[in-house]
Each structure stands twice: as C-alpha cells, then as structure tokens.
Design a protein around this motif. Structure first.
Motif, PDB file in Angstrom:
ATOM      1  N   UNK A   1       0.849  -1.181   0.025  1.00  0.00           N
ATOM      2  CA  UNK A   1       0.058  -0.030   0.014  1.00  0.00           C
ATOM      3  C   UNK A   1       0.852   1.056   0.027  1.00  0.00           C
ATOM      4  N   UNK A   2       0.752   2.149  -0.964  1.00  0.00           N
ATOM      5  CA  UNK A   2       1.452   3.248  -0.885  1.00  0.00           C
ATOM      6  C   UNK A   2       1.695   4.211   0.346  1.00  0.00           C
ATOM      7  N   UNK A   3       2.755   4.641   0.645  1.00  0.00           N
ATOM      8  CA  UNK A   3       2.867   5.459   1.891  1.00  0.00           C
ATOM      9  C   UNK A   3       2.066   6.711   2.009  1.00  0.00           C
ATOM     10  N   UNK A   4       1.442   6.900   3.207  1.00  0.00           N
ATOM     11  CA  UNK A   4       0.534   8.217   3.153  1.00  0.00           C
ATOM     12  C   UNK A   4      -0.968   8.115   2.617  1.00  0.00           C
ATOM     13  N   UNK A   5      -1.316   6.653   2.470  1.00  0.00           N
ATOM     14  CA  UNK A   5      -2.541   6.195   1.925  1.00  0.00           C
ATOM     15  C   UNK A   5      -3.684   6.262   2.962  1.00  0.00           C
ATOM     16  N   UNK A   6      -4.803   6.685   2.555  1.00  0.00           N
ATOM     17  CA  UNK A   6      -6.036   6.532   3.594  1.00  0.00           C
ATOM     18  C   UNK A   6      -6.976   5.478   2.757  1.00  0.00           C
ATOM     19  N   UNK A   7      -7.244   4.330   3.689  1.00  0.00           N
ATOM     20  CA  UNK A   7      -7.888   3.269   2.923  1.00  0.00           C
ATOM     21  C   UNK A   7      -9.475   3.964   3.023  1.00  0.00           C
ATOM     22  N   UNK A   8     -10.145   3.876   2.118  1.00  0.00           N
ATOM     23  CA  UNK A   8     -11.477   4.321   2.002  1.00  0.00           C
ATOM     24  C   UNK A   8     -12.358   3.093   2.272  1.00  0.00           C
ATOM     25  N   UNK A   9     -11.775   1.849   1.734  1.00  0.00           N
ATOM     26  CA  UNK A   9     -12.690   0.704   1.919  1.00  0.00           C
ATOM     27  C   UNK A   9     -11.823  -0.579   2.213  1.00  0.00           C
ATOM     28  N   UNK A  10     -11.928  -1.478   2.967  1.00  0.00           N
ATOM     29  CA  UNK A  10     -11.141  -2.463   2.997  1.00  0.00           C
ATOM     30  C   UNK A  10     -12.077  -3.808   3.263  1.00  0.00           C
ATOM     31  N   UNK A  11     -12.099  -4.842   2.384  1.00  0.00           N
ATOM     32  CA  UNK A  11     -12.969  -5.865   2.448  1.00  0.00           C
ATOM     33  C   UNK A  11     -11.889  -7.198   2.656  1.00  0.00           C
ATOM     34  N   UNK A  12     -12.096  -7.871   3.595  1.00  0.00           N
ATOM     35  CA  UNK A  12     -11.633  -9.202   3.628  1.00  0.00           C
ATOM     36  C   UNK A  12     -12.418 -10.362   2.787  1.00  0.00           C
ATOM     37  N   UNK A  13     -11.893 -10.752   1.945  1.00  0.00           N
ATOM     38  CA  UNK A  13     -12.616 -11.748   1.174  1.00  0.00           C
ATOM     39  C   UNK A  13     -12.254 -13.350   1.335  1.00  0.00           C
ATOM     40  N   UNK A  14     -13.063 -13.940   1.898  1.00  0.00           N
ATOM     41  CA  UNK A  14     -12.803 -15.636   2.139  1.00  0.00           C
ATOM     42  C   UNK A  14     -13.915 -16.524   1.230  1.00  0.00           C
ATOM     43  N   UNK A  15     -13.309 -17.474   0.599  1.00  0.00           N
ATOM     44  CA  UNK A  15     -14.119 -18.272   0.114  1.00  0.00           C
ATOM     45  C   UNK A  15     -14.453 -19.671   0.905  1.00  0.00           C
ATOM     46  N   UNK A  16     -15.616 -19.576   1.295  1.00  0.00           N
ATOM     47  CA  UNK A  16     -16.159 -20.623   2.195  1.00  0.00           C
ATOM     48  C   UNK A  16     -16.439 -22.062   1.227  1.00  0.00           C
ATOM     49  N   UNK A  17     -15.807 -23.085   1.621  1.00  0.00           N
ATOM     50  CA  UNK A  17     -15.731 -24.231   0.712  1.00  0.00           C
ATOM     51  C   UNK A  17     -16.783 -25.395   1.323  1.00  0.00           C
ATOM     52  N   UNK A  18     -17.030 -25.334   2.546  1.00  0.00           N
ATOM     53  CA  UNK A  18     -18.156 -26.329   3.293  1.00  0.00           C
ATOM     54  C   UNK A  18     -18.701 -25.781   4.299  1.00  0.00           C
ATOM     55  N   UNK A  19     -19.839 -26.295   4.306  1.00  0.00           N
ATOM     56  CA  UNK A  19     -20.885 -25.860   5.438  1.00  0.00           C
ATOM     57  C   UNK A  19     -21.265 -26.968   5.981  1.00  0.00           C
ATOM     58  N   UNK A  20     -21.102 -27.087   7.476  1.00  0.00           N
ATOM     59  CA  UNK A  20     -21.511 -28.411   7.939  1.00  0.00           C
ATOM     60  C   UNK A  20     -23.066 -28.544   7.902  1.00  0.00           C
ATOM     61  N   UNK A  21     -24.147 -27.448   8.120  1.00  0.00           N
ATOM     62  CA  UNK A  21     -25.275 -27.247   7.986  1.00  0.00           C
ATOM     63  C   UNK A  21     -25.724 -26.083   7.215  1.00  0.00           C
TER      64      UNK A  21
END
Length: 291
Positions: free
Chosen positions: A56-76
């Motif tokens: 990330x460039x120095x001095x940046x201000x993050x407008x939006x940060x999204x953690x993305x995870x791919x869920x591959x299994x659900x017990x129920x």
C-alpha cells in the motif's frame, strides 16, 4: 480511486477447543464456529489471519477494506454462522498457535458481521481496523474470526493460504484508497466500559453514563444469544427525564450494532427487552468515549 488486492494472506491458522494443543497452520482449509458442545465433548473453532500491507503506498488513507474468504464447506447450510472479525492484540506464530496459547483480541474493535450459510465468497468490512494499522493506532497482528459460539453445527470452513489446487480462492484483502493526504494522529484518550446483561420481556436499562466530559461517545451492542433483542438509545438532561434518541433497533442473534447519539445531553443509557415474548437473550454492551 485506486485499489489493490493482497492475496494470499501472510499467515493463517485455526484454533480448536476440542484439540487445545494442536496446531493447524499448514491446513489448506480453516474452520470457524461451534460444531458441537454436549455431554460427549466440545469443539469450537476460531480462525486467525494476517496480511502484509507493505504494497500500500505510503501516506494512503483506506476508503474501504474488504476481507474476502471463500467458504468451501458448511456443516449445515440451514444454520447461519454469524462471523465477526476482531482485532488481535498479541503476536502469534501460525506454526505454533493453538487454542491454549492463542492470542488475545480487542472486542471493542471489530469489522462487519456476516451470516455465512453455504459455499461461496463472503466479504467482511474491516476498514476501521486497517486504517488503525496504517496510522499506527494499532499494531498489525491480524484479525480473529469467530462467532458467538452458541449454536451447534454452525461450523463453516474456508480455503487458507495453503490451498494448492484452487489458488485463486485463497484469502484476499481488497483495499480502495486515496493518496496524497498524509496525516498525523494526535494523541487521544479513551474511556471504555464493558457490561453484560440478561434480556427479559420487560424493558430494562443499562447503567447510566455521565457524558459531560466527553467529546463523543458510542455504544457497541453484541447479541450473544439465539433470540432477537430490541435496543434503544436514551438521553437525559438531568438523569430524571429520559427521551429516545433515534428509532428502536431490532438486534438479531449474533449481530452487532453501534449507536451514536443524534443529540447531545449530559446523561445516556440504553433500554433493552425481548423482541419475542418468552424468548430470553443476552447482550454485551461496550461504552466507549473520546475525551
């Protein structure tokens, strides 16, 4: 606005209460949620994940940060897992972290809660946490993902950085930012208080807070039970006449809400009661004020 995707994570692992001394740092899938707690034993999972923000460039201000995870299994898939990211306050090693020696978290600093049901991508908004990291307000020890851990068979798994077949489905952090606006964070002092309450059919109230010395304040409310709760923010000029500040809020199971007053008055408190008669609940309330 420019954006950048950081993929995969720098390190990740999951912690399991049923095997409290086992490490899962090299597993291609990681688990979150409560599988089962009963007479025959227990098994609860929490996930740890960290990203390197060096690109990330120095001095940046993050407008939006999204953690993305791919869920591959659900017990129920009919049982949602209400997953929330929390700020980790301790250092940890993905090759040695276990349930028994796992890091602590700051439960007053968290991202958006998602109800994960079936397989697929899910995004968690952690903008405030990331800006805290890049400004130096918090140390980047990553985040912990956990549920309220009150529902059996809610467990979900997602691909970790060690997935070798579906590498495009590894964890990613998507950052949208602006540059050219370097800033300094002045020293600030916070007042914090944390309380838990049992919710009944009748309306009850949290402790009263005297807000006369605060520039701003926020109530964070976390519904740790399986039933919905009705929450209202109340303010008073003299601790004897209370008025509603904003509309009542229905807080569903596993959800979190932040309440900030529209009007300023010397005293504040919350009211709470069951949404459905006879279905009790429990809530955790954080009061956080900036002096």
């Amino acid at each position: 606005m420019p954006s950048v995707i950081i993929q995969p994570s720098t390190k990740d692992t999951s912690l399991e209460s049923g095997y409290p001394n086992s490490n899962r740092g090299s597993d291609p899938t990681l688990w979150i949620g409560r599988y089962y707690i009963g007479f025959s034993g227990k098994s609860v999972y929490r996930a740890l994940i960290q990203f390197d923000l060096g690109m990330l460039p120095q001095g940046s201000i993050v407008v939006e940060a999204i953690l993305k995870l791919y869920f591959n299994y659900a017990t129920n898939s009919s049982i949602p897992a209400y997953i929330t990211p929390f700020l980790i306050v301790d250092e940890w090693d993905e090759n040695t972290a276990t349930w028994n020696n796992g890091p602590n978290i700051d439960e007053t600093v968290f991202g958006s809660t998602k109800a994960v049901t079936k397989e697929g991508w899910y995004g968690f908004n952690i903008t405030n946490i990331v800006n805290g990291w890049i400004s130096g307000l918090y140390v980047n020890n990553g985040i912990m993902l956990k549920t309220p851990e009150v529902q059996n068979f809610e467990t979900k798994s997602f691909y970790s950085k060690d997935e070798t077949i579906n590498i495009s489905l590894r964890p990613m952090l998507q950052l949208t930012y602006i540059t050219g606006y370097p800033f300094t964070l002045n020293e600030r002092r916070f007042v914090k208080a944390k309380s838990t309450y049992t919710v009944y059919d009748e309306e009850n109230f949290t402790d009263v807070n005297d807000c006369s010395a605060y520039d701003k304040y926020t109530y964070f409310v976390y519904n740790t039970s399986e039933n919905s709760v009705i929450i209202k923010l109340l303010i008073s000029p003299g601790d004897d006449l209370w008025i509603e500040d904003g509309n009542e809020i229905i807080l569903d199971a596993g959800k979190t809400v932040a309440l900030v007053p529209y009007l300023f008055s010397q005293y504040s408190r919350l009211s709470y009661k069951n949404k459905d008669v006879g279905k009790g609940a429990n809530i955790t309330v954080w009061f956080e004020a900036q002096v």
